[in-house]
Every structure is written in structure tokens, then in C-alpha cells.
Design a protein around this motif. Sequence first.
Motif, PDB file in Angstrom:
ATOM      1  N   ILE A  44      66.364   2.526  63.627  1.00  0.00           N
ATOM      2  CA  ILE A  44      64.923   2.793  63.743  1.00  0.00           C
ATOM      3  C   ILE A  44      64.409   2.379  65.124  1.00  0.00           C
ATOM      4  CG2 ILE A  44      62.653   2.131  62.863  1.00  0.00           C
ATOM      5  CD1 ILE A  44      63.920   1.899  60.097  1.00  0.00           C
ATOM      6  N   LEU A  45      64.854   1.211  65.597  1.00  0.00           N
ATOM      7  CA  LEU A  45      64.426   0.766  66.921  1.00  0.00           C
ATOM      8  C   LEU A  45      64.924   1.720  68.005  1.00  0.00           C
ATOM      9  CD1 LEU A  45      64.976  -3.098  66.645  1.00  0.00           C
ATOM     10  CD2 LEU A  45      62.795  -1.875  66.704  1.00  0.00           C
ATOM     11  N   ALA A  46      66.161   2.216  67.846  1.00  0.00           N
ATOM     12  CA  ALA A  46      66.691   3.183  68.812  1.00  0.00           C
ATOM     13  C   ALA A  46      65.874   4.465  68.815  1.00  0.00           C
ATOM     14  CB  ALA A  46      68.154   3.491  68.491  1.00  0.00           C
ATOM     15  N   PHE A  47      65.320   4.807  67.661  1.00  0.00           N
ATOM     16  CA  PHE A  47      64.526   6.023  67.562  1.00  0.00           C
ATOM     17  C   PHE A  47      63.189   5.878  68.287  1.00  0.00           C
ATOM     18  CE2 PHE A  47      61.564   8.902  65.451  1.00  0.00           C
ATOM     19  CZ  PHE A  47      62.278  10.088  65.467  1.00  0.00           C
ATOM     20  N   PHE A  48      62.539   4.732  68.112  1.00  0.00           N
ATOM     21  CA  PHE A  48      61.211   4.554  68.676  1.00  0.00           C
ATOM     22  C   PHE A  48      61.230   3.930  70.066  1.00  0.00           C
ATOM     23  CE2 PHE A  48      60.203   4.792  64.126  1.00  0.00           C
ATOM     24  CZ  PHE A  48      59.218   5.759  64.159  1.00  0.00           C
ATOM     25  N   PHE A  49      62.332   3.279  70.449  1.00  0.00           N
ATOM     26  CA  PHE A  49      62.431   2.665  71.779  1.00  0.00           C
ATOM     27  C   PHE A  49      63.737   3.114  72.445  1.00  0.00           C
ATOM     28  CE2 PHE A  49      60.111  -0.219  68.956  1.00  0.00           C
ATOM     29  CZ  PHE A  49      58.903  -0.320  69.629  1.00  0.00           C
ATOM     30  N   PRO A  50      63.840   4.401  72.773  1.00  0.00           N
ATOM     31  CA  PRO A  50      65.106   4.935  73.282  1.00  0.00           C
ATOM     32  C   PRO A  50      65.492   4.435  74.658  1.00  0.00           C
ATOM     33  CG  PRO A  50      63.373   6.576  73.463  1.00  0.00           C
ATOM     34  CD  PRO A  50      62.788   5.430  72.706  1.00  0.00           C
ATOM     35  N   THR A  51      64.547   3.900  75.423  1.00  0.00           N
ATOM     36  CA  THR A  51      64.859   3.470  76.781  1.00  0.00           C
ATOM     37  C   THR A  51      65.144   1.977  76.888  1.00  0.00           C
ATOM     38  OG1 THR A  51      62.503   3.202  77.260  1.00  0.00           O
ATOM     39  CG2 THR A  51      63.491   5.333  77.786  1.00  0.00           C
ATOM     40  N   ASP A  52      65.074   1.255  75.791  1.00  0.00           N
ATOM     41  CA  ASP A  52      65.434  -0.157  75.822  1.00  0.00           C
ATOM     42  C   ASP A  52      66.951  -0.282  75.953  1.00  0.00           C
ATOM     43  OD1 ASP A  52      64.439  -3.103  75.092  1.00  0.00           O
ATOM     44  OD2 ASP A  52      66.341  -2.728  74.068  1.00  0.00           O
ATOM     45  N   ARG A  53      67.386  -1.061  76.956  1.00  0.00           N
ATOM     46  CA  ARG A  53      68.808  -1.089  77.280  1.00  0.00           C
ATOM     47  C   ARG A  53      69.658  -1.649  76.148  1.00  0.00           C
ATOM     48  NH1 ARG A  53      72.340   1.864  79.747  1.00  0.00           N
ATOM     49  NH2 ARG A  53      74.283   0.754  79.995  1.00  0.00           N
ATOM     50  N   SER A  54      69.231  -2.738  75.530  1.00  0.00           N
ATOM     51  CA  SER A  54      70.029  -3.356  74.478  1.00  0.00           C
ATOM     52  C   SER A  54      70.168  -2.424  73.278  1.00  0.00           C
ATOM     53  CB  SER A  54      69.396  -4.682  74.041  1.00  0.00           C
ATOM     54  OG  SER A  54      69.317  -5.579  75.129  1.00  0.00           O
ATOM     55  N   PHE A 146      68.890   7.177  78.916  1.00  0.00           N
ATOM     56  CA  PHE A 146      69.923   6.179  78.622  1.00  0.00           C
ATOM     57  C   PHE A 146      70.720   5.782  79.859  1.00  0.00           C
ATOM     58  CE2 PHE A 146      70.639   6.969  73.804  1.00  0.00           C
ATOM     59  CZ  PHE A 146      69.445   6.325  73.557  1.00  0.00           C
ATOM     60  N   LEU A 147      70.481   6.453  80.986  1.00  0.00           N
ATOM     61  CA  LEU A 147      71.254   6.156  82.176  1.00  0.00           C
ATOM     62  C   LEU A 147      70.993   4.740  82.669  1.00  0.00           C
ATOM     63  CD1 LEU A 147      70.849   9.425  84.272  1.00  0.00           C
ATOM     64  CD2 LEU A 147      72.859   8.691  83.002  1.00  0.00           C
ATOM     65  N   ARG A 148      72.025   4.105  83.210  1.00  0.00           N
ATOM     66  CA  ARG A 148      71.847   2.793  83.804  1.00  0.00           C
ATOM     67  C   ARG A 148      70.951   2.901  85.040  1.00  0.00           C
ATOM     68  NH1 ARG A 148      77.299  -0.081  85.145  1.00  0.00           N
ATOM     69  NH2 ARG A 148      75.767  -1.618  85.798  1.00  0.00           N
ATOM     70  N   THR A 230      60.398   9.435  79.424  1.00  0.00           N
ATOM     71  CA  THR A 230      60.914  10.576  78.664  1.00  0.00           C
ATOM     72  C   THR A 230      60.192  11.830  79.131  1.00  0.00           C
ATOM     73  OG1 THR A 230      59.277  10.362  76.882  1.00  0.00           O
ATOM     74  CG2 THR A 230      61.343   9.108  76.643  1.00  0.00           C
ATOM     75  N   VAL A 231      60.725  12.978  78.752  1.00  0.00           N
ATOM     76  CA  VAL A 231      60.089  14.246  79.101  1.00  0.00           C
ATOM     77  C   VAL A 231      58.721  14.350  78.439  1.00  0.00           C
ATOM     78  CG1 VAL A 231      60.272  16.752  78.893  1.00  0.00           C
ATOM     79  CG2 VAL A 231      62.285  15.408  79.502  1.00  0.00           C
ATOM     80  N   ARG A 232      58.594  13.842  77.205  1.00  0.00           N
ATOM     81  CA  ARG A 232      57.313  13.886  76.501  1.00  0.00           C
ATOM     82  C   ARG A 232      56.253  13.076  77.253  1.00  0.00           C
ATOM     83  NH1 ARG A 232      54.432  17.050  74.161  1.00  0.00           N
ATOM     84  NH2 ARG A 232      52.964  16.279  75.689  1.00  0.00           N
TER      85      ARG A 232
END
Length: 337
Positions: A44-54, A146-148, A230-232
Motif C-alpha cells: 500500500i505504501l509503495a502504491f501511494f508513495f512510489p518515489t520513496d527510496r526505501s 524509481f531511478l536512483r 510523476t507524470v501526473r
Amino acid sequence: MFLLIAQILLWVLLGLAIWFVLLRLIPKEYLTWLGGAILLTVIILAFFFPTDRSIATIWNIISLPLKPLGLTLLLLILGTKKKKESKLIWAAVAILLLSSIPWLADRYEYGLIRSNLAVQTNVCTARTVSEADAIVLFSKGTTQPFLRYQPDLVAQQTSARIVEMARVYNELRTAGRLPQAIVVGRSTPFAWTVGQQTPNPNLEATTIARRFASLVGLPLGDIALLKGDTVREAATQVQDYLERRTDLGRRIVTISSSVDSPRVVSAFTQDNFVVIPRAPALDTVVCDRENEVVELEQLIPNAESVLQTSQVVDEFFTLIYYFLRGWIAPCADCWDN
């Protein structure tokens, strides 16, 4: 209503697929409700915070079996553990071949773009950009968050887009227009240092803008720098910027990579923009491919094709992600419905 039902069904299908994978990878006795709750929280966190590195790192690990290389490795590991399971090894070999043949990789990319790019944005005709009000360039860190955070590498990978933007800019100037150049870059870098330097939130966008300015002879002050993870988010930022500029309309040229183009166009179309997609070699990817002759070199597997196939798979899942978030809508008049 149809879109809402489709989104709900996709959510259910995604949940069932993830649960099935977890049951396969983790023994049932260890898959407790606590462990399941933790994994579900990460998803769920990956869905709503896709740019968080961890979170991005954990999500990349969980989604590894969904990608060609990860699925191949998983099948090989399972096949070597069970000596009689040679079918798994052969399946891994088949997946590796299907993802490494250049001709097939080109067709994957071709199919993804043609199935998600609308007919009215056809780049295979002599469509002009002479009436565009702005040119929007997306850095690679925006279309692939997701890029470094590696500014030099990102700028190098985006250089082809910069050249394409310069070409479109000169075309508009030749037509007698004064287009607004807009560069969208990542807003906040991941929290680590690059070498001995602390990351600068504006470094990526500034680097791209300077290189673009040197190509077309514009001072840096004439290029608008916007932030977008993000693009959005980028579409929202561009819309707010153009609304403040009463001298500009809503007809834009977007510059991204070929495989990103459908997602970029759809995101801006949602905000009632008239979008003309441009990308390095986009016309060669999607135009006049029906009667293409297959050459021997296109059937020899190579590592570059594995990367290309992986990028197509990543973009496919990203399109699903954007659809689930309600950021894009299915294409009703694509080339290949």
C-alpha cells in the motif's frame, strides 16, 4: 461506471495475484497474519508513495518475479532445488529467449505504444507542431521515478530528449511562434550524497535546462523549470503554470521517451490539453512496421533486448498503476484497439 468497475476488478485481481505469489514463496506456517499485514502495508505504501527510496527498494524486490529476468531466476532456482522439475528450467530458458531476441523486443515496444496512443496523435503523418504554445520536456527521473538520484547519468540518458526539444523549438521559431520551453524534473532527490556533494533538489532540472539552452542559444531565464515526481504531478504543474500565463493556450508538445509517450499523452489529455507527442525515434518505432523484413541479426539474442523488454514490462505495470489511481483513462481510439 465502467471505469470504476474495471478499476475494482483490477484491484481484486492484483490482490489475488500477490497473495498467490506469497503463498508460493513463503510456507503457509510462516505466513502469519502479522507477516501478511506487514507485506500488505508495504504494498500500500509503495502504491501511494512510489518515489520513496526505501519503499521503492522493497517493492522492486517483491515485484521481481513479475519481470523477465526475475522470473527467469526464480524458475531456475526452483528447478535446481527439485531435480525432477526440468520443466521449470526449460520454462526459464524460454522466457530468457523470448525477452532477449531483438525482433521480439521491438514488437513488444511497438505493441505497447500502438495499443495506448490515440489515432489523433499519430506521428506517422505530416502533422505540424506550428500551432503549439509550449514544449514540455520530461526528465527521465519524472517518467521513471524509481531511478536512483544520479544527476550525471540521468542527464546523459535524457540528452536525446534535449536534442528533440531543440529540433521542435527551432521548428516553431521557423513558423513564426515564440514557444515557451518547460523542463520538468524531480522535485526532491533521495536522501543520500553523490560522491562528496549533498544532493541539490534542483540539480537535475537545472542541468537539463542548461544543456538545452546551450543547444538553442536561449538564456537560462527563458526556460521554465517545474518540479514533478510523476507524470501526473507534472501535468498538474504545467496546467497551473499555463493558467497563470494568459498569453499561452493549451496546445503543447511533449518530449519523453518512446515507451513513455502514451502515458504522458493520456495524463495531459485528462486535463483537456491538446497534446502532440514527440520522442527520439518515435516514428521509427511505430511507423511502417507491418511489412518489415526480419533480418538474421534481429533473431540473435543480446543483453540490450532484455533491457528493452524489461522497460516495456515496467511501463505496462506503470500504465496499470496510473489507471488504478485514476490518472489516465483507457484509450478508446488507439491505433491497435
